[in-house]
Enzyme design. Structure first.
Site, PDB file in Angstrom:
ATOM      1  N   GLN A 157       0.880  -1.214   0.165  1.00  0.00           N
ATOM      2  CA  GLN A 157       0.153  -0.090   0.017  1.00  0.00           C
ATOM      3  C   GLN A 157       0.924   1.239  -0.054  1.00  0.00           C
ATOM      4  O   GLN A 157       1.963   1.105   0.548  1.00  0.00           O
ATOM      5  CB  GLN A 157      -0.820   0.133   1.208  1.00  0.00           C
ATOM      6  N   SER A 192       4.997  -5.792   2.981  1.00  0.00           N
ATOM      7  CA  SER A 192       3.618  -5.846   3.735  1.00  0.00           C
ATOM      8  C   SER A 192       2.665  -6.400   2.864  1.00  0.00           C
ATOM      9  O   SER A 192       2.610  -7.711   2.464  1.00  0.00           O
ATOM     10  CB  SER A 192       3.186  -4.333   3.939  1.00  0.00           C
ATOM     11  N   ARG A 235      -8.630  -8.711   4.394  1.00  0.00           N
ATOM     12  CA  ARG A 235      -7.566  -8.326   5.303  1.00  0.00           C
ATOM     13  C   ARG A 235      -7.901  -6.909   5.444  1.00  0.00           C
ATOM     14  O   ARG A 235      -7.750  -6.349   6.569  1.00  0.00           O
ATOM     15  CB  ARG A 235      -6.279  -8.472   4.751  1.00  0.00           C
ATOM     16  N   GLN A 281       2.331 -11.136  10.962  1.00  0.00           N
ATOM     17  CA  GLN A 281       2.964 -10.015  10.124  1.00  0.00           C
ATOM     18  C   GLN A 281       1.780  -8.806  10.190  1.00  0.00           C
ATOM     19  O   GLN A 281       2.336  -7.374  10.216  1.00  0.00           O
ATOM     20  CB  GLN A 281       2.835 -10.319   8.547  1.00  0.00           C
TER      21      GLN A 281
END
Length: 306
Positions: free
Chosen positions: A5, A86, A111, A244
């Protein structure tokens, strides 16, 4: 390398779709998997919607997979390792054969929804801080928290760290960081405090979703964010993806890990040039290129032949 992102932009696949049929095919595959026209959102926006994490995450996974498929179709080299920043780690697992594309898209959209639900929109966020070392920034975060959460979460390059948490605490941290000598502090176009401890409730629900998805041993080893390791079993991959979500992204160590194993060339698959720039800052001995548009992909192929 697959970006996460923050690298998204309206029109980010336009040049690829025109040059490589496999990209348009991948977009159609994603539309079918998600049940809405994510291709239209990527192509035309609005940016405010694309920047909402539940849309950003499948959009970035789609973009990374599409560009990697274009790279493959063009005869680009098969990598010996993969890594993603990420959200980009999910893209890496898809391209490495551990996750199927369609369920991965639905998973990362969930998510994003879980992350956004953990902290209401407008209350959390992320910001990049330049020019302050890691420990000094951690100290700033501890000092200004004031009962809220603000933490160093993306260790991206020497002197470039992303903090996340409650927006008001981030604002205090940015002001304090500037007083300590930081060159710059700026909010990122991300609507959730990714990788902070505020994501712990979301991680628990994510674990339930991951348990229901088939994961295979990756054909190409993927260096993960949370341990800087290459988990091979489905169980280990699931566990690392859960952790994570509420743990720092150790990107400096990831790039150093790759360089330490003799890898000399890094190729960033997806929009933007963020990871390419970070790699050059982390280790100037590495050759790093970004496939941010069709011309860049073609130039990277020429570089391979040379």
């Amino acid at each position: 390398m697959f970006p996460g992102q923050g690298s998204q932009s309206v029109g980010m696949l336009d040049s690829f779709s025109a040059a490589w049929p496999v990209v348009a095919e991948t977009v159609q595959e994603a539309n079918a998997a998600l049940g809405f026209d994510i291709g239209a959102l990527i192509a035309a926006g609005p940016a405010e919607t694309l920047n909402l994490t539940e849309y950003t995450q499948p959009a970035m996974l789609l973009a990374g997979v599409a560009v990697y498929r274009a790279w493959q179709a063009a005869g680009g080299a098969t990598p010996v390792r993969m890594a993603g920043h990420s959200l980009g780690e999910y893209t890496a697992y898809v391209c490495a054969g551990a996750l199927d594309f369609a369920p991965a898209l639905r998973l990362v959209r969930l998510r994003g929804q879980l992350m956004q639900a953990a902290v209401p929109e407008g209350e959390g966020g992320m910001a990049a801080v330049l020019g302050l070392d890691d420990e000094a920034l951690r100290s700033v975060c501890r000092e200004v928290a004031g009962g809220e959460v603000v933490e160093a979460v993306n260790l991206n390059a020497p002197g470039q760290v992303v903090i996340a948490g409650h927006r008001s605490a981030i604002e205090r941290a940015l002001a304090a960081a500037r007083e300590r000598g930081a060159r710059r502090g700026v909010f990122l176009p991300v609507s959730a405090p990714c990788h902070s401890s505020l994501m712990a409730p979301a991680a628990e629900h994510l674990g339930e979703a991951l348990a229901a998805i088939e994961i295979r041993p990756p054909v190409i080893p993927v260096v993960n964010n949370v341990d800087v390791a290459t988990p091979e079993t489905p169980e280990a991959i699931r566990a690392s993806l859960v952790r994570q979500l509420h743990s720092p992204v150790r990107w400096v160590e990831t790039v150093q890990w790759l360089a330490g194993r003799g890898i000399g060339r890094l190729v960033e698959c997806g929009p933007g040039k963020v990871l390419t720039g970070l790699a050059r800052r982390i280790d100037r001995g590495l050759a790093a290129v970004s496939l941010h548009d069709a011309d860049a992909l073609s130039a990277a192929l020429v570089g391979e032949e040379a």
